[in-house]
Design a protein around this motif. Structure first.
Motif, PDB file in Angstrom:
ATOM      1  N   GLU A 179      48.325  10.790  40.675  1.00  0.00           N
ATOM      2  CA  GLU A 179      48.688  11.951  41.500  1.00  0.00           C
ATOM      3  C   GLU A 179      49.743  12.807  40.812  1.00  0.00           C
ATOM      4  OE1 GLU A 179      46.909  12.913  44.086  1.00  0.00           O
ATOM      5  OE2 GLU A 179      45.734  11.180  43.420  1.00  0.00           O
ATOM      6  N   VAL A 180      50.659  12.178  40.097  1.00  0.00           N
ATOM      7  CA  VAL A 180      51.662  12.937  39.346  1.00  0.00           C
ATOM      8  C   VAL A 180      50.979  13.791  38.284  1.00  0.00           C
ATOM      9  CG1 VAL A 180      53.582  12.760  37.713  1.00  0.00           C
ATOM     10  CG2 VAL A 180      53.555  11.332  39.762  1.00  0.00           C
ATOM     11  N   MET A 181      50.040  13.214  37.562  1.00  0.00           N
ATOM     12  CA  MET A 181      49.330  13.959  36.516  1.00  0.00           C
ATOM     13  C   MET A 181      48.453  15.051  37.125  1.00  0.00           C
ATOM     14  SD  MET A 181      50.467  12.735  33.720  1.00  0.00           S
ATOM     15  CE  MET A 181      49.361  13.430  32.500  1.00  0.00           C
ATOM     16  N   ARG A 182      47.883  14.784  38.258  1.00  0.00           N
ATOM     17  CA  ARG A 182      47.082  15.809  38.925  1.00  0.00           C
ATOM     18  C   ARG A 182      47.955  17.012  39.303  1.00  0.00           C
ATOM     19  NH1 ARG A 182      42.124  15.251  41.241  1.00  0.00           N
ATOM     20  NH2 ARG A 182      42.285  12.970  41.187  1.00  0.00           N
ATOM     21  N   GLU A 183      49.158  16.747  39.776  1.00  0.00           N
ATOM     22  CA  GLU A 183      50.068  17.838  40.141  1.00  0.00           C
ATOM     23  C   GLU A 183      50.557  18.581  38.899  1.00  0.00           C
ATOM     24  OE1 GLU A 183      52.378  20.497  42.276  1.00  0.00           O
ATOM     25  OE2 GLU A 183      50.763  19.155  42.936  1.00  0.00           O
ATOM     26  N   LEU A 184      50.806  17.838  37.823  1.00  0.00           N
ATOM     27  CA  LEU A 184      51.262  18.456  36.580  1.00  0.00           C
ATOM     28  C   LEU A 184      50.243  19.470  36.065  1.00  0.00           C
ATOM     29  CD1 LEU A 184      53.469  18.319  34.286  1.00  0.00           C
ATOM     30  CD2 LEU A 184      51.932  16.704  33.142  1.00  0.00           C
ATOM     31  N   TYR A 185      48.966  19.122  36.171  1.00  0.00           N
ATOM     32  CA  TYR A 185      47.901  19.987  35.660  1.00  0.00           C
ATOM     33  C   TYR A 185      47.256  20.841  36.760  1.00  0.00           C
ATOM     34  CZ  TYR A 185      47.830  18.004  30.938  1.00  0.00           C
ATOM     35  OH  TYR A 185      48.144  17.649  29.641  1.00  0.00           O
ATOM     36  N   ARG A 186      47.907  20.937  37.905  1.00  0.00           N
ATOM     37  CA  ARG A 186      47.335  21.692  39.018  1.00  0.00           C
ATOM     38  C   ARG A 186      46.960  23.128  38.660  1.00  0.00           C
ATOM     39  NH1 ARG A 186      49.209  24.810  43.152  1.00  0.00           N
ATOM     40  NH2 ARG A 186      51.354  24.529  42.475  1.00  0.00           N
ATOM     41  N   PRO A 187      47.741  23.831  37.832  1.00  0.00           N
ATOM     42  CA  PRO A 187      47.334  25.199  37.457  1.00  0.00           C
ATOM     43  C   PRO A 187      45.950  25.260  36.814  1.00  0.00           C
ATOM     44  CG  PRO A 187      49.633  24.843  36.885  1.00  0.00           C
ATOM     45  CD  PRO A 187      49.081  23.511  37.300  1.00  0.00           C
ATOM     46  N   LEU A 188      45.535  24.199  36.124  1.00  0.00           N
ATOM     47  CA  LEU A 188      44.225  24.198  35.491  1.00  0.00           C
ATOM     48  C   LEU A 188      43.105  23.897  36.487  1.00  0.00           C
ATOM     49  CD1 LEU A 188      44.893  22.477  32.047  1.00  0.00           C
ATOM     50  CD2 LEU A 188      44.794  24.900  32.591  1.00  0.00           C
ATOM     51  N   PHE A 189      43.441  23.194  37.568  1.00  0.00           N
ATOM     52  CA  PHE A 189      42.439  22.969  38.609  1.00  0.00           C
ATOM     53  C   PHE A 189      41.995  24.302  39.199  1.00  0.00           C
ATOM     54  CE2 PHE A 189      43.998  18.616  38.576  1.00  0.00           C
ATOM     55  CZ  PHE A 189      42.858  17.882  38.863  1.00  0.00           C
ATOM     56  N   LEU A 190      42.930  25.242  39.278  1.00  0.00           N
ATOM     57  CA  LEU A 190      42.599  26.560  39.827  1.00  0.00           C
ATOM     58  C   LEU A 190      41.588  27.279  38.958  1.00  0.00           C
ATOM     59  CD1 LEU A 190      46.204  27.698  40.858  1.00  0.00           C
ATOM     60  CD2 LEU A 190      44.463  26.616  42.287  1.00  0.00           C
ATOM     61  N   ASN A 191      41.577  26.961  37.654  1.00  0.00           N
ATOM     62  CA  ASN A 191      40.598  27.551  36.731  1.00  0.00           C
ATOM     63  C   ASN A 191      39.319  26.717  36.638  1.00  0.00           C
ATOM     64  OD1 ASN A 191      42.488  29.511  36.117  1.00  0.00           O
ATOM     65  ND2 ASN A 191      43.236  28.458  34.295  1.00  0.00           N
ATOM     66  N   GLU A 192      39.237  25.681  37.467  1.00  0.00           N
ATOM     67  CA  GLU A 192      38.088  24.773  37.489  1.00  0.00           C
ATOM     68  C   GLU A 192      37.889  24.060  36.158  1.00  0.00           C
ATOM     69  OE1 GLU A 192      34.677  26.907  38.923  1.00  0.00           O
ATOM     70  OE2 GLU A 192      35.497  27.070  40.946  1.00  0.00           O
ATOM     71  N   THR A 193      39.013  23.766  35.484  1.00  0.00           N
ATOM     72  CA  THR A 193      38.953  22.988  34.249  1.00  0.00           C
ATOM     73  C   THR A 193      38.581  21.543  34.580  1.00  0.00           C
ATOM     74  OG1 THR A 193      40.649  24.338  33.195  1.00  0.00           O
ATOM     75  CG2 THR A 193      40.303  22.139  32.294  1.00  0.00           C
ATOM     76  N   PRO A 194      37.614  20.954  33.885  1.00  0.00           N
ATOM     77  CA  PRO A 194      37.294  19.541  34.128  1.00  0.00           C
ATOM     78  C   PRO A 194      38.477  18.651  33.759  1.00  0.00           C
ATOM     79  CG  PRO A 194      35.530  20.621  32.905  1.00  0.00           C
ATOM     80  CD  PRO A 194      36.680  21.570  32.915  1.00  0.00           C
ATOM     81  N   ILE A 195      38.964  17.877  34.715  1.00  0.00           N
ATOM     82  CA  ILE A 195      40.009  16.889  34.471  1.00  0.00           C
ATOM     83  C   ILE A 195      39.332  15.522  34.496  1.00  0.00           C
ATOM     84  CG2 ILE A 195      42.276  16.030  35.116  1.00  0.00           C
ATOM     85  CD1 ILE A 195      42.335  19.004  34.566  1.00  0.00           C
ATOM     86  N   VAL A 196      39.260  14.878  33.354  1.00  0.00           N
ATOM     87  CA  VAL A 196      38.526  13.624  33.215  1.00  0.00           C
ATOM     88  C   VAL A 196      39.512  12.463  33.312  1.00  0.00           C
ATOM     89  CG1 VAL A 196      36.977  12.274  31.754  1.00  0.00           C
ATOM     90  CG2 VAL A 196      36.849  14.779  31.734  1.00  0.00           C
ATOM     91  N   PHE A 197      39.485  11.742  34.427  1.00  0.00           N
ATOM     92  CA  PHE A 197      40.323  10.562  34.590  1.00  0.00           C
ATOM     93  C   PHE A 197      39.538   9.338  34.132  1.00  0.00           C
ATOM     94  CE2 PHE A 197      42.437  13.423  37.585  1.00  0.00           C
ATOM     95  CZ  PHE A 197      43.774  13.199  37.264  1.00  0.00           C
ATOM     96  N   THR A 198      40.153   8.552  33.253  1.00  0.00           N
ATOM     97  CA  THR A 198      39.505   7.355  32.719  1.00  0.00           C
ATOM     98  C   THR A 198      40.515   6.213  32.702  1.00  0.00           C
ATOM     99  OG1 THR A 198      40.154   7.585  30.388  1.00  0.00           O
ATOM    100  CG2 THR A 198      38.252   8.878  31.124  1.00  0.00           C
ATOM    101  N   ALA A 199      40.050   5.041  32.299  1.00  0.00           N
ATOM    102  CA  ALA A 199      40.973   3.967  31.973  1.00  0.00           C
ATOM    103  C   ALA A 199      41.749   4.350  30.719  1.00  0.00           C
ATOM    104  CB  ALA A 199      40.209   2.665  31.749  1.00  0.00           C
ATOM    105  N   ARG A 200      42.907   3.742  30.541  1.00  0.00           N
ATOM    106  CA  ARG A 200      43.813   4.163  29.463  1.00  0.00           C
ATOM    107  C   ARG A 200      43.213   3.960  28.078  1.00  0.00           C
ATOM    108  NH1 ARG A 200      49.340   1.809  30.731  1.00  0.00           N
ATOM    109  NH2 ARG A 200      48.556  -0.061  29.694  1.00  0.00           N
TER     110      ARG A 200
END
Length: 433
Positions: A179-200
């Motif tokens: 959730e912290v990383m999602r908030e950090l990159y929130r400006p890119l969510f507005l541009n519909e940038t794919p945020i790929v969450f995976t295992a480390r």
């Protein structure tokens, strides 16, 4: 959010400035006091188009500052990025992680409250586990999560790549950190940038796999260029013909003297070493590394051949020294192999690069650095284009011809048309045509 960026090299400085431009408060930290003083004074220690203005704006707005000590910045931070160097280790090619682990230990001592520690540096699979162990050993009581967030920045276009990326990859094992990383990159969510969450570990491997694949595309088209020369075909038309296939794509299908830079040589080598350690060799990538190393050396032979097999006593004018345009980065640049080989064959070297001369002077010896393409061409027996800076794409060729003593032009980037060059009186040699 408050962000601490450990390391003000290429990745750290660009990422820190861009996060600040997103609206976060960012402190960039580096032990190099001279570099921090330069940044505080408005200077920028690397060449990247637009970075100076981006830094100036965010410093002025109070969102970006620079420190030599990480203690206060880390204590206040929600997210701490490790963006230190991971050079190839001498002797075995593995990534040198000593700076990463040292940073992790210092971060652990300064953390206060739940902190997300992010490896932004390119690191082998399993490094996140080791960083976590270092922090846990140093601060058993610490509340933290370690995340992998590899960078995919192209030098010369890094700001655009950061703000409008193809994707953002986040390797995370903790829901709060996610959730912290999602908030950090929130400006890119507005541009519909794919945020790929995976295992480390998956995230760590994605970075190496991406760079290895691109290095293979470059090496493939370079080998096709050699075949084109042998059979009388045109590699640029071959590249266009296969690149229009959506399964292949046209990017990174430009024949040249071989790849260089801060990523491909180091990362392909580190990937092969990791694969060997796990007894799962990546033979295709191993071959790519071998072919690319040989290709850069072979480019000097191409120049010598164009001069009827002898450059002894001849003056060679070299245009472009950096590994690619729009950067001053000389790491593993083809020029570092080509120029010494020509010198060994007896050539005198003059050179010009729009941004890389200062860095090049640290690595090349007995090279006359000039301040322009035409000054470089004066009295040269042969001219060689190694890096395709924009200003080399539209040279006044008649003026070049008048400046030169000889008429040989070896174009290692296929900038010019062979028929046009012949009409202008050049003996023109290019790649795969």
């Amino acid at each position: 959010m408050r962000v601490a960026m450990i390391g003000t090299g290429y990745v750290g400085l660009v990422s820190g400035a861009c996060f600040a431009d997103f609206g976060h408060h960012v402190t960039c930290i580096d032990k190099n006091a001279d570099k921090i003083e330069q940044l505080r004074s408005g200077g920028v220690p690397i060449y990247e188009p637009g970075l100076d203005l981006l830094i100036e704006r965010n410093v002025r707005e109070g969102r970006l500052d620079f420190e030599t000590d990480l203690t206060e910045a880390v204590k206040a931070a929600d997210v701490v990025f490790i963006a230190v160097g991971t050079p190839s280790r001498r002797g075995d090619g593995h990534a040198d992680l000593s700076y990463v682990y040292a940073a992790a230990e210092e971060i652990a001592k300064a953390m206060d409250g739940f902190t997300v520690v992010v490896t932004k540096s390119t690191v082998p699979v399993g490094t996140g586990d080791e960083v976590e162990a270092v922090i846990r050993k140093t601060r058993p009581d610490a509340q933290f999560a370690v995340v992998s967030n590899p960078e995919f920045l192209r030098e010369g276009a890094a700001i655009e790549d950061f703000k409008r990326p193809d994707r953002v990859v986040v390797g995370v094992e903790d829901d709060q950190a996610r959730e912290v990383m999602r908030e950090l990159y929130r400006p890119l969510f507005l541009n519909e940038t794919p945020i790929v969450f995976t295992a480390r570990r998956t995230s760590e491997l994605i970075k190496y796999a991406a760079n290895a694949f691109l290095a293979m595309k470059i090496t493939f088209i370079n080998e096709m260029a050699d075949l084109c020369e042998a059979v009388g075909a045109d590699v640029q038309q071959v590249a266009k013909g296969i690149g229009l296939d959506n399964r292949i794509g046209g990017k990174f299908l430009h024949a040249g003297p071989g790849y260089g830079g801060s990523c491909f040589p180091k990362d392909t080598l580190a990937l092969t070493r990791t694969a060997q350690e796990y007894d799962s060799p990546v033979r295709l990538v191993e071959t790519v590394v071998e072919i690319n190393d040989a290709r850069k050396a072979a480019m000097a032979d191409k120049v010598i051949k164009a001069c009827d097999g002898d450059v002894s006593g001849k003056t060679v004018a070299v245009l472009g020294l950096t590994f690619k345009p729009n950067t001053d980065d000389m790491r593993d640049a083809p020029s570092l192999d080509i120029i010494p080989a020509l010198q060994k064959a007896g050539a005198k070297i003059k050179a010009y690069d729009p941004a890389g001369a200062l860095e090049a002077e640290k690595l090349l010896h007995d090279v006359e650095m000039t301040t322009g393409a035409y000054l470089c061409a004066e009295d040269a027996d042969v001219m060689v284009i190694i890096t395709e800076w924009n200003e080399f794409r539209a040279l006044d060729l008649d003026r070049v011809r008048e400046c030169m003593k000889g008429s040989i032009l070896v174009d290692l980037r296929n900038i010019y048309d062979p028929a046009d060059m012949a009409e202008r009186g050049f003996k023109y040699v290019s790649i795969g045509r």
